[in-house]
Design a protein around this motif. Structure first.
Motif, short mmCIF file in Angstrom:
data_model
loop_
_atom_site.label_atom_id
_atom_site.label_comp_id
_atom_site.label_asym_id
_atom_site.label_seq_id
_atom_site.Cartn_x
_atom_site.Cartn_y
_atom_site.Cartn_z
N TRP A 100 0.60 -1.16 0.06
CA TRP A 100 -0.16 0.14 0.05
C TRP A 100 0.90 1.37 0.19
O TRP A 100 0.35 2.34 0.01
CB TRP A 100 -0.86 0.08 1.13
CG TRP A 100 -2.04 -0.88 1.19
CD1 TRP A 100 -1.97 -2.12 1.67
CD2 TRP A 100 -3.29 -0.75 0.20
NE1 TRP A 100 -3.23 -2.89 1.20
CE2 TRP A 100 -3.95 -2.01 0.55
CE3 TRP A 100 -4.03 0.36 -0.40
CZ2 TRP A 100 -5.43 -2.26 0.08
CZ3 TRP A 100 -5.07 0.14 -0.82
CH2 TRP A 100 -5.92 -1.12 -0.60
N GLY A 101 2.16 1.13 0.30
CA GLY A 101 2.79 2.25 0.47
C GLY A 101 3.03 3.50 -0.70
O GLY A 101 2.85 4.46 -0.95
N VAL A 102 2.84 2.62 -2.14
CA VAL A 102 2.83 3.53 -3.28
C VAL A 102 1.45 3.39 -3.85
O VAL A 102 0.87 4.51 -4.19
CB VAL A 102 3.64 2.42 -4.53
CG1 VAL A 102 3.38 3.16 -5.81
CG2 VAL A 102 5.08 2.67 -4.26
N SER A 103 0.60 2.39 -3.48
CA SER A 103 -1.00 2.23 -4.13
C SER A 103 -1.71 3.14 -3.49
O SER A 103 -2.66 3.88 -4.09
CB SER A 103 -1.32 0.66 -4.11
OG SER A 103 -0.27 -0.09 -4.52
N GLU A 104 -1.94 3.44 -2.12
CA GLU A 104 -2.93 3.94 -1.54
C GLU A 104 -2.95 5.49 -1.94
O GLU A 104 -3.95 6.22 -2.27
CB GLU A 104 -3.16 3.88 0.17
CG GLU A 104 -4.22 4.72 0.50
CD GLU A 104 -4.36 4.50 2.00
OE1 GLU A 104 -5.29 5.41 2.52
OE2 GLU A 104 -3.97 3.57 2.57
N PRO A 105 -1.58 6.27 -1.82
CA PRO A 105 -1.70 7.60 -2.07
C PRO A 105 -2.23 7.70 -3.56
O PRO A 105 -2.68 8.79 -4.08
CB PRO A 105 -0.25 7.88 -1.83
CG PRO A 105 0.20 7.16 -0.72
CD PRO A 105 -0.47 5.71 -1.03
N GLY A 112 -9.14 12.62 -6.98
CA GLY A 112 -9.20 14.05 -6.80
C GLY A 112 -8.57 14.69 -5.61
O GLY A 112 -8.48 15.75 -5.52
N MET A 113 -7.85 13.98 -4.73
CA MET A 113 -7.19 14.45 -3.81
C MET A 113 -5.92 15.12 -4.20
O MET A 113 -5.32 14.75 -5.18
CB MET A 113 -6.93 13.65 -2.51
CG MET A 113 -8.17 13.15 -1.67
SD MET A 113 -7.71 11.98 -0.43
CE MET A 113 -9.10 11.55 0.08
N SER A 114 -5.49 16.08 -3.24
CA SER A 114 -4.07 16.54 -3.52
C SER A 114 -3.15 15.64 -2.99
O SER A 114 -3.74 14.59 -2.13
CB SER A 114 -3.91 18.01 -3.13
OG SER A 114 -4.14 17.83 -1.42
N SER A 115 -1.88 15.67 -3.32
CA SER A 115 -0.92 14.56 -2.86
C SER A 115 -0.89 14.97 -1.26
O SER A 115 -0.55 13.87 -0.53
CB SER A 115 0.29 14.75 -3.58
OG SER A 115 1.07 16.14 -3.40
N LEU A 119 -1.73 11.73 1.28
CA LEU A 119 -0.88 11.15 2.44
C LEU A 119 -1.34 11.32 3.62
O LEU A 119 -1.00 10.45 4.57
CB LEU A 119 0.68 12.06 2.01
CG LEU A 119 1.43 11.57 0.98
CD1 LEU A 119 2.44 12.84 0.65
CD2 LEU A 119 1.84 10.26 0.81
N LEU A 120 -1.87 12.57 3.85
CA LEU A 120 -2.61 12.61 5.25
C LEU A 120 -3.85 11.58 5.60
O LEU A 120 -3.70 10.96 6.70
CB LEU A 120 -3.13 14.04 5.47
CG LEU A 120 -3.70 14.39 6.66
CD1 LEU A 120 -2.58 14.55 7.71
CD2 LEU A 120 -4.31 15.77 6.62
N THR A 121 -4.27 11.33 4.60
CA THR A 121 -5.37 10.33 4.77
C THR A 121 -4.67 8.87 4.77
O THR A 121 -5.36 8.24 5.62
CB THR A 121 -6.32 10.16 3.48
OG1 THR A 121 -6.87 11.37 3.06
CG2 THR A 121 -7.44 9.01 3.40
N ALA A 122 -3.65 8.48 4.38
CA ALA A 122 -3.04 7.33 4.57
C ALA A 122 -2.33 7.32 5.73
O ALA A 122 -2.61 6.10 6.49
CB ALA A 122 -1.82 7.24 3.32
N LEU A 123 -1.82 8.34 6.38
CA LEU A 123 -1.39 8.28 7.74
C LEU A 123 -2.48 8.14 8.70
O LEU A 123 -2.24 7.33 9.76
CB LEU A 123 -0.71 9.64 8.11
CG LEU A 123 0.80 9.80 7.97
CD1 LEU A 123 1.40 9.64 6.62
CD2 LEU A 123 1.28 11.19 8.42
N ASN A 124 -3.64 8.43 8.58
CA ASN A 124 -4.75 8.11 9.42
C ASN A 124 -5.19 6.63 9.25
O ASN A 124 -5.60 6.19 10.43
CB ASN A 124 -5.98 8.92 8.96
CG ASN A 124 -7.08 8.96 10.12
OD1 ASN A 124 -6.68 9.07 11.14
ND2 ASN A 124 -8.12 8.64 9.59
#
Length: 466
Positions: A100-105, A112-115, A119-124
């Motif tokens: 998921w490190g590459v795939s989720e962001p 449609g999210m900004s990068s 990344l903030l979403t992935a951290l959550n």
């Protein structure tokens, strides 16, 4: 002993019944699972996230109070801190980080999210909310095992009755199905590597059985050798891979982005962790597909990983567990996602395999990646076998490893549709597991209330700060 083997048999029969239902009635079974996922996880997903959020706050506060001195068992820790951290990290995340490190962001950016927001979403999804479940179960079982003298907490806390056995079956079934999919995932890139590098075509079944053989060899060498040594090597490979991606891509931007993201994540954590999409059906649907689905999957792994953490944490304090299981892994996971996420977005990579091929044409990083997958898998399979043995009958560790491998072969032979149904099954199977965890937690707290004398370290000062 007889009841232990009955639990094992019931677990195997339950897995067989679920796979049989998928094979015989795939459409109907998938509809039922999707309905359960939509109605239960979609509408009541906050029942997964709210307890995790509350637990994270409790443990972070407890670590800086006298309660942080509570020590689990007597004597020095069984494992050195680097080996302990390596084992819990390999078991707690492992292959999932590589996946998921590459795939989720990338998924979030394409939606449609900004990068930065991606990344903030992935951290959550992969930070405190994920690791706190491992910590909570690990603390509960470590205290029960080493301070309360409860040999089999998953059974004895719930009274050794029918509900206790039913809970055990759900925990074992969730572990076996989850690790079977890990078998299936690990076999694919390893088979491809053999084909590309050596021209050797290996069947899916042969590769899975080979992986099972490595896991059995690890289990035969003992916890202090097999899992410990492999986890140490694993940590070196994983950190080396992350450092290489960091240095070979855009280190300045990665550091700057992480420095911006970390304080923002901490500030927004309460709002993100307790988001229910109130009054926004579209947001609610997104939460069901991402945050709630992730948290449900974490619950499916909380017992497996938490029990293993308890097994390797004798002699450590609550403060050490909070730092080593919640704080440090959350920071490291965050940096991992920023590193691989930004690098993947910059390179336009679909997954981690494409990313390492793009940034290193020599093939060295690809080899390190494959070794990482192999070692992550072996440590996960071995520790899962150990946990299933702890939850059922003695000397069944090899049996459970082979059972996971056998199920993976069956899943692989049934095709992609079945694989998709199994993924849904993992999320849905987390529902009874979560209920079991809540029941165990309630029983554990009641036991503590009845037996306050079991915490002499707190009243008397214990062994001092960790």
């Amino acid at each position: 002993m007889k009841q232990d083997y009955l639990t094992s048999v019931a677990s195997v029969l339950t897995v067989a019944a679920l796979i049989g239902a998928i094979v015989l009635f795939p459409g109907q079974f998938e509809q039922a699972l999707t309905l359960a996922k939509t109605q239960v996880i979609g509408n009541f997903g906050f029942l997964f996230t709210y307890p995790a959020f509350a637990a994270s706050l409790f443990f972070l506060v407890a670590a800086v109070t006298p309660l942080g001195r509570l020590r689990f068992g007597e004597g020095p820790p069984e494992f050195s801190t680097p080996s302990w951290l390596g084992m819990l990290f390999s078991t707690g995340m492992g292959i999932a980080l590589l996946t998921w490190g590459v795939s989720e962001p990338r998924y979030h950016v394409e939606a449609g999210m900004s990068s930065h927001e991606a990344l903030l979403t992935a951290l959550n999804h992969w930070g405190l909310l994920a690791w706190v479940g491992y910590l909570g179960v690990g603390v509960m079982f470590a205290h029960a095992l080493y301070n309360l003298g409860i040999a089999k907490p998953a059974e004895q806390l719930l009274g050794n009755g029918f509900l206790s056995r039913l809970n055990l079956v759900s925990l074992v079934v969730a572990t076996v199905i989850g690790l079977a999919l890990t078998f299936a995932y690990a076999s694919t890139p390893l088979r491809q590597a053999l084909a590309d590098g050596l021209g050797l075509e290996v069947s899916n079944a042969a590769m899975i059985l080979t992986l099972a053989g490595f896991a059995i060899l690890s289990s035969a060498s003992g916890l202090k050798r097999g899992i410990k040594w492999l986890s140490n090597y694993n940590s070196v490979f994983a950190l080396g891979l992350m450092l290489a991606v960091f240095l070979l891509t855009q280190p300045g931007e990665i550091l700057a982005q992480f420095a911006r993201l970390l304080p923002e994540y901490l500030l927004r954590y309460p709002a993100m962790a307790t988001d229910i999409g109130l009054g926004d059906p579209e947001r609610k649907a997104w939460l069901a597909d991402w945050l709630y689905a992730f948290e449900a999957s974490w619950y499916g792994w909380f017992i497996f990983t938490g029990v293993f953490i308890a097994r390797i944490s004798k002699g450590r304090s609550l403060r050490e567990l909070v730092l080593g299981i919640l704080v440090v892994p959350s920071l490291l996971t965050g940096f991992w996602f920023v590193t691989f996420g930004l690098a993947g977005l910059e390179a336009g990579a679909e997954d981690v395999f494409q990313l390492v091929r793009d940034i290193d044409t020599s093939g060295l990083l690809s080899l390190v990646l494959l070794l990482n997958i192999l070692l992550f898998f072996v440590t996960s399979a071995d520790s899962a076998g150990l946990v299933c043995e702890m939850l059922t009958a003695r000397r069944t560790r090899i049996f459970w490893i082979l059972a996971m491998a056998g199920l993976a072969i069956v899943i692989g032979g049934l095709g992609g549709d079945v694989y998709r149904v199994i993924l849904t099954l993992i999320s849905v199977s987390a529902i009874p597991v979560a209920l079991g965890i809540f029941a165990l937690t309630g029983a554990f707290l009641l036991r503590l209330r009845r037996d306050r004398a079991a915490m002499p370290e707190i009243r008397g000062g214990g062994s001092g700060p960790a």
